[in-house]
Design an enzyme around this catalytic site. Sequence first.
Site, PDB file in Angstrom:
ATOM      1  N   GLU A   1      -5.809  -2.264  12.676  1.00 52.44           N
ATOM      2  CA  GLU A   1      -6.085  -3.212  11.408  1.00 52.44           C
ATOM      3  C   GLU A   1      -6.749  -4.121  11.682  1.00 52.44           C
ATOM      4  OE1 GLU A   1      -3.961  -1.682  10.062  1.00 52.44           O
ATOM      5  OE2 GLU A   1      -2.912  -0.638  10.976  1.00 52.44           O
TER       6      GLU A   1
ATOM      7  N   GLU B   1       0.738  -1.257   0.035  1.00 53.55           N
ATOM      8  CA  GLU B   1      -0.296   0.151  -0.138  1.00 53.55           C
ATOM      9  C   GLU B   1       0.851   1.439   0.228  1.00 53.55           C
ATOM     10  OE1 GLU B   1      -4.256   1.499   1.555  1.00 53.55           O
ATOM     11  OE2 GLU B   1      -2.234   0.928   3.642  1.00 53.55           O
TER      12      GLU B   1
ATOM     13  N   ALA C   1       1.860  -0.496  10.904  1.00 53.71           N
ATOM     14  CA  ALA C   1       1.226  -1.244  10.615  1.00 53.71           C
ATOM     15  C   ALA C   1       0.685  -1.768   9.226  1.00 53.71           C
ATOM     16  CB  ALA C   1       0.426  -2.032  11.418  1.00 53.71           C
TER      17      ALA C   1
ATOM     18  N   ASN D   1      -2.662  -5.866   5.411  1.00 54.22           N
ATOM     19  CA  ASN D   1      -3.105  -7.134   4.233  1.00 54.22           C
ATOM     20  C   ASN D   1      -4.303  -7.871   5.326  1.00 54.22           C
ATOM     21  OD1 ASN D   1      -0.398  -5.993   2.784  1.00 54.22           O
ATOM     22  ND2 ASN D   1       0.307  -6.980   4.746  1.00 54.22           N
TER      23      ASN D   1
END
Length: 864
Positions: free
Chosen positions: A452, A282, A417, A420
């Site tokens: 996350e 990203e 972080a 994914n």
Amino acid sequence: MIENTMFEEEPDVVDLAKDSTAFPRFLHWNPDEVVYEPRSSRLLVRGLGENELDEDEEDNESSARLLGMSFMNRTSGHRTSSSPYTRQAPPKSCSRPSTRTTVVCVLFLVIVVSMTMVLYSSLAAHSPRDNSTTPMVPVYPTSTTGETFPWTDLRLPTSVRPVHYDLTVNPDLDNMTFTGRTVITVSVLHSTKRIVLHAAELNVTKATFQLGDGKPVAVNVLEYKPRQQIAIKFAEELNEKQRGVLTLEYSARLSNSYDGFYNSSYIDKDGNKSVLAATQFEPLAARKAFPCFDEPAFKASFLVRISRKEGYISLSNMPKAKTTQLPSGLLLDEFEKSSVNMSTYLVAFVVATFQSVSRNVSNTLVSVYSVPEKTEHTIYALDTACKLLQFYNAYFDIDYPLKKLDLVAIPDFLAGAMENWGLITFRETSLLVNNQSSLLEKQLIASVVAHELAHQWFGNLVTMSWWNDLWLNEGFATYMQYMSLQREYPLLDMGNLFLAVRFRALDKDALNSSHAVSTLADTPEQVSEMFDSISYEKVEVPPQRQDVSEMMNTWTQQKGFPLVTVARQGGQVTLTQEPFLLSTDNKTHASRLGRVSFRQVLNLLKYVVHETDTAPVTEVLSQLNHLYRMLEKRNELDLAANLRAFILEQFGPLMRNQSWGEEQSVSRQELRLALLETACGLDCPDCLQNASDLYKQYANGSTRVPGDLQKVVFSVAARSEEGWAALMDVYAQTTNDAEKRRILRALASTRDTRHIARILIEGLRGGVVQTQELPLIISTVSGGFAGYRLPGTLFPVGSYALQSIVKSTTSQLSTQMHLNQVRNFLGSLKERGSQMRSVQVALETIMLNQRWMNTNLPALRACL
């Protein structure tokens, strides 16, 4: 993704162009030229395995139902079994909705309004044009081979979309290279003679294309490096609804810039260097690992294979299906085909010698991976992830869709972080914590994990179509981060952190060089700079109003926030509103705007010392410390000394009242840290003595320094030659990552220029001190009087690290000489670097500091 400095010092962001939610487009001639936009939404939801919509159906229709209607389902006691999206009929009696239901409804309305706005703009953009207008003819660039490259835009054409990737990656950790083979099944949506996709720094060695049931034929690959695009041109048109298979074989070097497929290493307990490879895609770096349609809108399924040596493990988004022995002696791990369609930026893989702890929760295997020496520091993260996974499953009423969830601590990781899908990667300091850590240390770990995990729904399951609407990902994930921890971990006391981060976001949004929440992102640098506190914090909790559409437009499509002025005349009160374009509407900042005199600010400060809440005291100390450092850097040393005396006089009783032992309350820890850091930073004798005594006990092993006091104690110790050298040794040996980072900050806070030079050199070498820590080192060095003239950068233009460096080296400058020096230095950068938002905000900040100082120095001298 959450940036590591989100919980420390965040970079400012400016908008270089006019605010706009529309992406610039050429006047298009045919469907092949149309830049992709979702048909009815900024949000994309594509497929949960067998429930995936057919190509010809409205593939975004389920956005509202999935994250809207199912939210409503949560509040129902029962649901019908025929459909997960069917709501129970409402009861006949009416009652006041709960706060939880109200918040959910607001979130649902926000999503619906976002869809409506984009649908409206999309219809407007595709309305018939005046035939009298002469269309612009696209000017096609030249590829690396000299042949015309058949595409002119940053964003890819939508004539072809990927359906499935079969990806094989073969890393060579001895030579820091890798080879790969990517097989992409594509669907033709509109007739076209080209396929355009992304690839960066890849050497394509072989390419074939198979149309339908035909045979694969060799094809020529054209490359246009400035936009990191490759293309295949065809003599005959590919027709609508046909399918094809594009196969690309390639080789590349493992990246050393913390993005793409990059190499990392660590030193084990025996002093041996262990190498590994990990990914960070990203926003625009999947193309550095494999050729792909590297835009969030192009979701597809993935099947990944990774080769490795014996003794290593490999991880990817999905569980491992099988391992086979290769003739070369390597092992080939094959992972299950993804049960969800993913954007390319969410694909991930790791090859390392990590170990894990695991637990089954809600039909999901949750694992936390780390280097072998730190597995004992993974338990808190595992407990937190399991608890929050159960909470999110119940709250969203949509179960996490994968069979496993890995949380992996990477030794070299620039961000905080990355979300994914099924393989969340972390910086070690954002995931690992030992059993003795304080609640304040655990608050950081829990916050990052909560953020996350929330992304597994907001961002992964439901995704913005382009980076200008990053707020749809980050704003909701940030909201859920605070909400979930407040519910599940009340002892972490998230309220003060929430306020502190909000204050910093308002600081940025009050600048004229701020930007709208949804704004232009038509270059890679502008995309990278979308990752700032405006995207994360400003949209986190939208207010509730009946006219949601109007409200959302004012909040997401223009920068800034209002200043409300209350005037009373007799029994009548008048409220007026105007844009506040400088800073938050408190007394200290309002004085910068000229609305409140500095004498009034000082009178207010005399009250603050009687405050018992943490947030007001910590915010005032932050502002006073900033003013003190600005005076130092202007060489107004006498005035700085007077301000120092004023601060110590006003806050002295509070400072002396702080304990130096273990403190259980998070709020008390935050208050103590702010007070003692200020006291020792201003050379308060009592504070320096207490810190020195505690460090001596720590150095001889007789006591432990509480986590919230380590920053203060280590910084005082680092002032001496002996203390600095001893801390450097401890830094090299300790496996406690939170303590390690506080030691590093202390080492960089030294007033000895020789030590400043050494710590910078160590960071550049990337040995004892990892290069990923350079932003922290430079930020800390720049905050002190001895080191503020030492700016520098090794990070990509537009990156969060570079934004942080630009801010930290300039935010306390306030003279014309400073302005000229910074303007000349930043102006000497390449064109793209000099136009960064953070560059513009740095210049504006210096000018505002200069204006405030010129206006208020006489008052300061008179008052102090």
